[in-house]
Design an enzyme around this catalytic site. Structure first.
Site: not given
Length: 626
Positions: A423-424, A126, A427
């Site tokens: 670095h910063e 089945y 900026h």
């Protein structure tokens, strides 16, 4: 062939099942490892030659009298005559048999394994048959549409009131709503409503949500499907799904069909080196026919979304198919305020939350980005066991979305800390001294994402266009970190790699796209063409070597000029740069007010300001007098 295979499958399963059952039955009732025949054993019983015996089920085993004490084992039929004779012999010879077990047994008891096996095989049969039927149904439904139908009504209904901003776009789409509600008004004057609307915009601008709002406003069914759902590896399946989609939509007309990412199926035909994909082109051909062919699909409006209208087939964009294109752009400040208010519903906000400031801090953000900010702020608030979303939390959520997660636990040596601070500071210093750039909002040396630190600027107003002077100032700001390293540290580092990449991209666009060079004509020198989308490689025309060299020379001139500008600012303000770097080493993060204090009054002024703020917020140690 398919039908014959389906009809043979149950018979094949039955043959296998009954073969297994028959084998099991024969094994259950047949002799098992017998050393004597049934007649020989009963002849020995009649001649009183059996010394001992045991009956287990239908198996009779025992030992014969004699010097060799031969053993036997046979399977007997469980009939009354045979069992009675065995029991009589056992009683006469003093052999102890389990008479209760023998009396309670019957032939049906021995058939139990066979019955169980039969039931198992029937269940298996089945199950296999049902799967076979399901597979047939799946095969039959392979060409069915995968569109999701959304019935309008209830709490899930989306209307224009739920869409913040996009005022002009909603006015344009309300014409469709009016047609879906009262089509006779347009029919009386012979007006033809657009059959298709193509929404063009960046990802996350709200194209899908706006389409649902059209269906919700009109109160009509809404079919939603992705362009990739049409395309399969089997030729003809996509075209079948298109036909089935329009067949379903015709039953629910008036309705809306929304196709997301239509470029997956609507790419230009016959493009590229190897020709087109047969399956995709057949699907596109069927879509073209359904949208404006011999078929009659009155009351069906198609809305499609894409962020690549340039690669769509021209036949798809002609009048009668996608008659109208609606550009869904990036929201402005006012629209971002409205969107933030929508996304903050059901979220507890503190009294200090100012959506105007948040909107100004998020230029270029799409509605999806703004929703993500509010969600990140809610997550941070829950993580800290707070009950309200504060302005500081929203600020942190914005920084997290833009730059990345803060890495406070990362170990940084004093030498690296000094390097990043210089670095910063470079900026920030260049930003402060240039008039055409956005002012500094925050400077930090705390690592976030892949950056060791960053300087964030806050736009004062919306910018739809950039001038040459503004772009040159932006390049100088980006090169300010490298210039500070060169002047203060007397060396350069790898920390400027990301800055250099952005500088190169902007400078190249200034030359080849915006014609902002001094020595080249006012022409756009496009250097990128995708030959697999619209043009054949044989028709591509490259620039001459002389022109390419001139373009490179102009790009270098622009970058050198920006670097010289940054270098001069740093050299003229080394003292202020050192003050900024010292402040960053000490406090790691400076907001806009702290930055202004350092630039105007120096590090000591900032230190006094911080100490005063700490003293103000510290609990009083004086004894309380009643």
């Amino acid at each position: 062939m398919r039908r014959s295979q389906r009809s043979l499958l149950p018979y094949l399963i039955l043959i296998i099942a009954f073969s297994l059952i028959g084998t099991s039955f024969l094994r259950g009732i047949g002799p098992q490892e017998e050393s004597m025949t049934f007649m020989q054993v009963f002849e020995a019983l009649e001649n009183d030659q059996v010394k001992d015996m045991t009956l287990q089920g239908d198996v009779l085993s025992g030992v014969l009298r004699g010097e060799d004490s031969q053993e036997f084992r046979i399977t007997i039929p469980l009939t009354g005559n045979v069992v009675d004779r065995i029991m009589e012999y056992a009683a006469a010879n003093g052999i102890d048999l389990d008479t209760e077990a023998i009396a309670g047994r019957s032939i049906w008891y021995d058939l139990i394994p066979t019955v169980v096996m039969l039931l198992v095989m029937m269940g298996l049969f089945y199950f296999l048959f049902s799967n076979a039927q399901g597979g047939a149904n799946k095969a039959m439904s392979f060409g069915k549409s995968k569109a999701t139908l959304v019935k309008q009504g209830g709490d899930r209904r989306v209307t224009f009131a739920d869409v913040a901003g996009l005022k002009e776009e909603k006015e344009e789409l309300y014409e469709l709503v009016d047609f879906l509600k009262t089509p006779q008004k347009f029919a009386r004057i012979g007006a033809r409503i657009p059959k298709g609307i193509l929404m063009v915009g960046l990802p996350g601008t709200g194209k899908t949500y706006l389409s649902r709002a059209v269906a919700g406003e009109a109160g009509v069914p809404f079919y939603s499907i992705s362009g990739s759902d049409f395309v399969e590896m089997f030729v003809g399946v996509g075209a079948s799904r298109v036909r089935d989609l329009f067949t379903q939509a015709k039953k629910d007309a008036p309705c809306i069909i929304f196709i997301d990412e239509i470029d997956a199926v609507g790419r230009r035909r016959g493009a590229g080196l190897g020709g087109g994909n047969d399956e995709r082109e057949q699907t596109l051909n069927q879509l073209l026919v359904e949208m404006d062919g011999f078929g009659d699909h009155q009351g069906i409006i198609i809305i499609a979304a894409t962020n690549r209208p340039d690669i769509l087939d021209p036949a798809l964009l002609r009048p009668g198919r996608f008659d109208r294109q609606i550009q869904i752009g990036i929201p402005d400040v006012k629209e971002r305020v409205d969107m933030l208010k929508v996304h903050s519903k059901n979220k507890p906000l503190a009294a200090d939350v100012d959506f105007e400031v948040i909107a100004r801090r998020t230029p270029g953000f799409t509605p999806a980005d703004l929703e993500n900010i509010m969600n990140e702020a809610a997550l941070l608030t829950a993580r800290r066991n707070q009950t309200e979303i504060t302005m500081a939390t929203l600020e942190e959520a914005i920084t997290k979305v833009i730059v990345g997660v803060e890495k406070k636990s990362k170990v940084i040596t004093p030498k690296e800390k000094r390097l990043v601070s210089v670095h910063e500071a470079g900026h920030a210093l260049v930003t402060y001294h240039l008039p055409n750039v956005d002012p500094v909002h925050m400077v930090t040396i705390i690592p976030r994402g892949g950056a060791g630190g960053f300087t964030m600027s806050l736009p004062e107003d919306e910018k739809n266009y950039m001038t040459k002077e503004q772009l040159q100032s932006m390049l100088a700001v980006m090169l300010g970190g490298r210039a500070a390293e060169k002047v203060v540290l007397k060396d350069i580092t790898t920390g400027a790699s990301n800055d250099l990449k952005h500088v190169t991209d902007i400078a190249r666009n200034m030359v080849v796209k915006y014609a902002m060079s001094e020595n080249l004509p006012q022409m756009a020198f496009s250097e990128e063409e995708n030959v697999f989308i619209a043009n054949d490689i044989m028709t591509r025309r490259d620039h001459s070597e002389r022109l390419v060299a001139e373009i490179d020379r102009e790009i270098q001139t622009i970058v050198d000029h920006a670097y010289e500008t940054a270098l001069k600012i740093v050299e003229d303000n080394v003292d202020k740069l050192e003050e900024l770097a010292k402040s960053l080493v000490e406090y790691e993060t400076l907001d806009d007010q702290d930055f202004i204090t350092v630039m105007e009054d120096g590090f000591e002024a900032l230190k006094e300001k911080v100490e005063a703020a700490k003293a103000k917020t510290a609990p009083s140690l004086q004894p309380q007098v009643a």
